[in-house]
Design an enzyme around this catalytic site. Structure first.
Site, short mmCIF file in Angstrom:
data_model
loop_
_atom_site.label_atom_id
_atom_site.label_comp_id
_atom_site.label_asym_id
_atom_site.label_seq_id
_atom_site.Cartn_x
_atom_site.Cartn_y
_atom_site.Cartn_z
N MET A 1 -8.96 8.50 0.00
CA MET A 1 -10.03 8.46 1.07
C MET A 1 -10.62 9.97 0.70
O MET A 1 -10.01 11.04 0.13
CB MET A 1 -8.78 8.54 2.69
CG MET A 1 -8.27 7.11 2.35
SD MET A 1 -7.46 7.19 4.13
CE MET A 1 -6.71 5.75 4.17
N ASP B 1 -6.68 -6.50 4.91
CA ASP B 1 -5.95 -4.85 4.92
C ASP B 1 -5.92 -3.91 5.94
O ASP B 1 -7.21 -4.00 6.40
CB ASP B 1 -7.07 -3.79 3.71
CG ASP B 1 -6.01 -2.60 3.49
OD1 ASP B 1 -5.15 -2.83 3.64
OD2 ASP B 1 -7.07 -1.80 2.76
N HIS C 1 -8.43 0.76 -4.33
CA HIS C 1 -9.29 0.84 -2.48
C HIS C 1 -10.42 2.25 -2.31
O HIS C 1 -10.28 3.40 -2.08
CB HIS C 1 -9.23 -0.02 -1.16
CG HIS C 1 -9.32 0.28 -0.03
ND1 HIS C 1 -8.92 0.11 0.98
CD2 HIS C 1 -10.74 0.06 -0.05
CE1 HIS C 1 -9.83 0.41 2.15
NE2 HIS C 1 -10.87 -0.01 1.22
N HIS D 1 -1.74 -1.61 -4.24
CA HIS D 1 -2.69 -1.32 -3.70
C HIS D 1 -2.78 0.88 -3.21
O HIS D 1 -2.07 0.59 -2.89
CB HIS D 1 -2.87 -2.02 -2.49
CG HIS D 1 -4.18 -1.74 -1.51
ND1 HIS D 1 -5.33 -2.14 -1.45
CD2 HIS D 1 -4.37 -0.88 -0.59
CE1 HIS D 1 -5.59 -2.15 -0.93
NE2 HIS D 1 -5.61 -1.02 0.18
N MET E 1 -11.98 4.53 -0.41
CA MET E 1 -13.02 4.90 1.21
C MET E 1 -13.01 5.80 0.35
O MET E 1 -12.92 6.95 1.12
CB MET E 1 -11.48 4.82 1.78
CG MET E 1 -11.82 3.43 2.25
SD MET E 1 -10.02 3.60 3.17
CE MET E 1 -8.72 4.14 1.67
N SER F 1 0.65 -0.79 -0.32
CA SER F 1 -0.31 -0.53 0.20
C SER F 1 0.76 1.05 0.42
O SER F 1 1.12 1.23 0.80
CB SER F 1 -1.09 0.26 1.34
OG SER F 1 -1.82 1.71 1.62
N MET G 1 -11.20 -5.49 5.95
CA MET G 1 -10.62 -4.52 7.04
C MET G 1 -10.30 -5.07 7.68
O MET G 1 -11.43 -5.84 8.66
CB MET G 1 -11.76 -3.11 6.80
CG MET G 1 -11.48 -1.97 6.05
SD MET G 1 -9.97 -1.91 4.64
CE MET G 1 -8.91 -1.17 5.78
N ASP H 1 -4.64 3.60 -2.57
CA ASP H 1 -5.98 4.37 -0.52
C ASP H 1 -6.24 5.69 -1.32
O ASP H 1 -5.29 6.18 -1.55
CB ASP H 1 -5.46 3.88 0.31
CG ASP H 1 -5.46 2.49 0.75
OD1 ASP H 1 -6.42 1.97 1.05
OD2 ASP H 1 -4.21 2.38 1.53
C1 DX5 Z 1 -6.06 1.65 5.19
C2 DX5 Z 1 -5.41 1.36 4.20
C3 DX5 Z 1 -4.38 0.20 4.07
C4 DX5 Z 1 -3.89 0.88 4.44
C5 DX5 Z 1 -2.22 -0.34 5.34
O1 DX5 Z 1 -7.77 2.55 5.70
O2 DX5 Z 1 -6.61 0.50 4.13
O3 DX5 Z 1 -4.64 0.00 2.99
O4 DX5 Z 1 -2.29 1.23 4.05
O5 DX5 Z 1 -1.43 -0.27 6.21
P1 DX5 Z 1 -0.64 -0.84 7.17
O6 DX5 Z 1 -0.31 -2.13 6.34
O7 DX5 Z 1 -0.24 0.46 8.16
O8 DX5 Z 1 -1.49 -1.26 8.19
ZN ZN Z 2 -7.12 -0.27 1.51
#
Ligand code: DX5
Ligand code: ZN
Length: 225
Positions: free
Chosen positions: A37, A177, A66, A33, A68, A8, A139, A35
């Site tokens: 947000m 994740d 991903h 990956h 969010m 990620s 999650m 992310d």
């Molecule tokens: C959290 C993200 C993850 C995050 C994981 O909301 O969806 O993908 O980057 O990070 P680690 O591996 O540090 O928990």
């Molecule tokens: Zn993620």
């Protein structure tokens, strides 16, 4: 079962993003990956389409996006045209346009689709959409931030999800994740997860050594069935 390591890049050094993606690619990671947000579905804001376009130009790796994001339907076309190979949306976020229509749009665009649940959402909430999903993301932390601790209750949810997959005669991938480290990775792989996301434990410290170690643990614990 095919195993995929999905670093990620939320945990990467953005001043050196291309170089760090190059290191995970050269050492055998299969996915990136990504992310997204929106500051609404989760408290934080990360990055969106413009950065994805640049990442797409810089790597041949499969881009696992991903979202969010509240009402992700609004952004599917943008993420597809920016280079996503897969888009995962949250059951909890599909408010205005329902999850089924969102997954159908992703598939219509010719890429893979995933469906995700937060730690507080029961596995049964996924059931109406499983027939459409290429991947299910459980999650293992509250979404929104990297570097949190893995929630142990995730193991029970993986078990329930595998049972549903068998009962419904489906073959979707299972992704986890949040909070995945070299210490809990073996148990996660043995539990039946085949797409492994990790941010901090890959990008903090020696990235090359971290990827190699993760790949080794995955290979040693992979189910050969
Ligand atoms: C959290 C993200 C993850 C995050 C994981 O909301 O969806 O993908 O980057 O990070 P680690 O591996 O540090 O928990
Ligand atoms: Zn993620």
């Amino acid at each position: 079962m095919e195993y995929k390591l999905a670093p990620s890049i939320l945990a990467a050094d953005f001043m050196r993003l291309g170089e760090q993606i190059g290191i995970v690619e050269a050492n055998g990671a299969e996915y990136i990956h990504y992310d997204v947000m929106d500051g609404m579905f989760v408290p934080s804001i990360s990055f969106g389409m413009p950065v994805l376009k640049s990442v797409r130009k810089g790597t041949g790796l499969f881009l696992d996006c991903h979202l969010m994001v509240v009402d992700p339907y609004r952004y599917i076309e943008d993420f597809v045209s920016s280079g996503a190979d897969s888009i995962t949306v949250h059951v909890e976020a599909c408010t205005k346009t329902d999850c089924r229509a969102t997954l159908e749009l992703i598939k219509e665009k010719g890429i893979k689709c995933g469906i995700s649940i937060n730690p507080g959402t029961h596995v049964s909430a996924l059931k109406p959409y499983l027939d459409l999903a290429d991947m299910v993301l459980i999650m293992s932390v509250e979404p929104g931030f990297g570097g949190q601790k893995f929630i142990e209750g995730t193991f029970g949810k993986i078990e329930e999800l595998k049972q549903l997959r068998d009962e419904m005669k489906l073959s979707f991938d299972i992704e986890v994740d949040g909070g995945v480290t070299a210490d809990n990775l073996a148990d996660i792989v043995r539990a039946g997860v085949n797409v492994i996301v990790s941010g901090s434990s890959i990008f903090k410290g020696d990235i090359e050594a971290n990827v190699k170690n993760f790949k080794k643990i995955i290979a040693e614990n992979a189910c050969r069935a």
